[in-house]
Design a protein around this motif. Sequence first.
Motif, short mmCIF file in Angstrom:
data_model
loop_
_atom_site.label_atom_id
_atom_site.label_comp_id
_atom_site.label_asym_id
_atom_site.label_seq_id
_atom_site.Cartn_x
_atom_site.Cartn_y
_atom_site.Cartn_z
N ASN A 1 -17.02 -6.47 -1.63
CA ASN A 1 -15.64 -6.03 -1.46
C ASN A 1 -15.22 -6.20 0.00
OD1 ASN A 1 -13.16 -4.89 -1.96
ND2 ASN A 1 -13.93 -2.88 -2.53
N LYS B 1 -12.23 5.72 -0.24
CA LYS B 1 -13.29 4.86 0.29
C LYS B 1 -13.48 3.67 -0.65
CE LYS B 1 -16.93 6.15 2.78
NZ LYS B 1 -18.24 6.76 3.10
N ARG B 2 -13.38 2.47 -0.08
CA ARG B 2 -13.54 1.23 -0.85
C ARG B 2 -15.00 1.08 -1.29
NH1 ARG B 2 -9.26 -2.44 0.01
NH2 ARG B 2 -10.64 -4.18 -0.43
N THR B 3 -15.21 0.64 -2.52
CA THR B 3 -16.56 0.39 -2.99
C THR B 3 -17.16 -0.80 -2.25
OG1 THR B 3 -15.70 -1.01 -4.77
CG2 THR B 3 -16.17 1.30 -5.33
N GLU C 1 -16.96 -5.09 -5.66
CA GLU C 1 -15.85 -5.01 -6.61
C GLU C 1 -15.87 -6.26 -7.48
OE1 GLU C 1 -10.98 -4.58 -6.77
OE2 GLU C 1 -11.94 -4.95 -4.86
N HIS D 1 0.83 -1.20 0.00
CA HIS D 1 0.00 0.00 0.00
C HIS D 1 0.87 1.25 0.00
CE1 HIS D 1 -4.07 -1.62 0.71
NE2 HIS D 1 -3.43 -2.58 1.34
N ASP E 1 -9.53 3.67 3.15
CA ASP E 1 -8.32 2.89 2.95
C ASP E 1 -7.27 3.79 2.31
OD1 ASP E 1 -6.62 0.70 2.73
OD2 ASP E 1 -7.86 -0.41 1.31
N GLU F 1 -12.97 0.29 -7.68
CA GLU F 1 -12.36 0.01 -6.39
C GLU F 1 -12.66 1.05 -5.31
OE1 GLU F 1 -8.44 -1.54 -6.23
OE2 GLU F 1 -8.45 -2.11 -8.33
N HIS F 2 -12.78 2.33 -5.72
CA HIS F 2 -12.98 3.41 -4.76
C HIS F 2 -14.03 4.37 -5.29
CE1 HIS F 2 -9.36 1.99 -2.78
NE2 HIS F 2 -8.78 1.99 -3.96
N GLU G 1 -5.13 3.06 -9.24
CA GLU G 1 -6.28 3.35 -8.37
C GLU G 1 -6.62 4.83 -8.25
OE1 GLU G 1 -6.14 1.37 -4.60
OE2 GLU G 1 -5.74 -0.58 -5.51
N GLY H 1 -15.50 -3.29 2.35
CA GLY H 1 -16.18 -2.32 1.50
C GLY H 1 -16.83 -1.21 2.32
#
Length: 143
Positions: free
Chosen positions: A31, A21-23, A26, A7, A38, A107-108, A61, A34
């Motif tokens: 996810n 923010k994670r979806t 995915e 990361h 992150d 992803e976000h 990303e 999710g």
Amino acid sequence: MHNLIAHALITNTKGEILITKRTAVERGKKNFEGGKWDIPGGKVEALELPSEAVIREAREEVNLEVVIKEILFEKSNVDVTKKQVSTTLIYLCECENCDEIKLDEKEHDEYQWLSIDDILVMDDNQLVSYMKEAIMCLRKFNK
């Protein structure tokens, strides 16, 4: 089996940290973590160095070119039932084009730049599991 994840903890010239923010979903599946905040990152691919993965993931990303400063944080876990070790490496990075963020919407779905203190006061349920621990490492690094 070993699962390696890298990361990018990306800072801007104001010392703020990019969080995404994670979806919730995915690739058609729920996810992992999710809906939580992150930092950009993902699995290291075959024959790819973790440092190369961080640069690739930041580009994919959030559309940022990053410069790695150093490894900030490492966390490993053993999952006996899956017979697997997972290691997460978090690299401290600076962005060269911080104003050119374009999210990979698979992803976000949101992003924001926040201070260390702003992230540390967030509810733990809003953040991925390693976030506060990594931010505390950054705080110690900055002292």
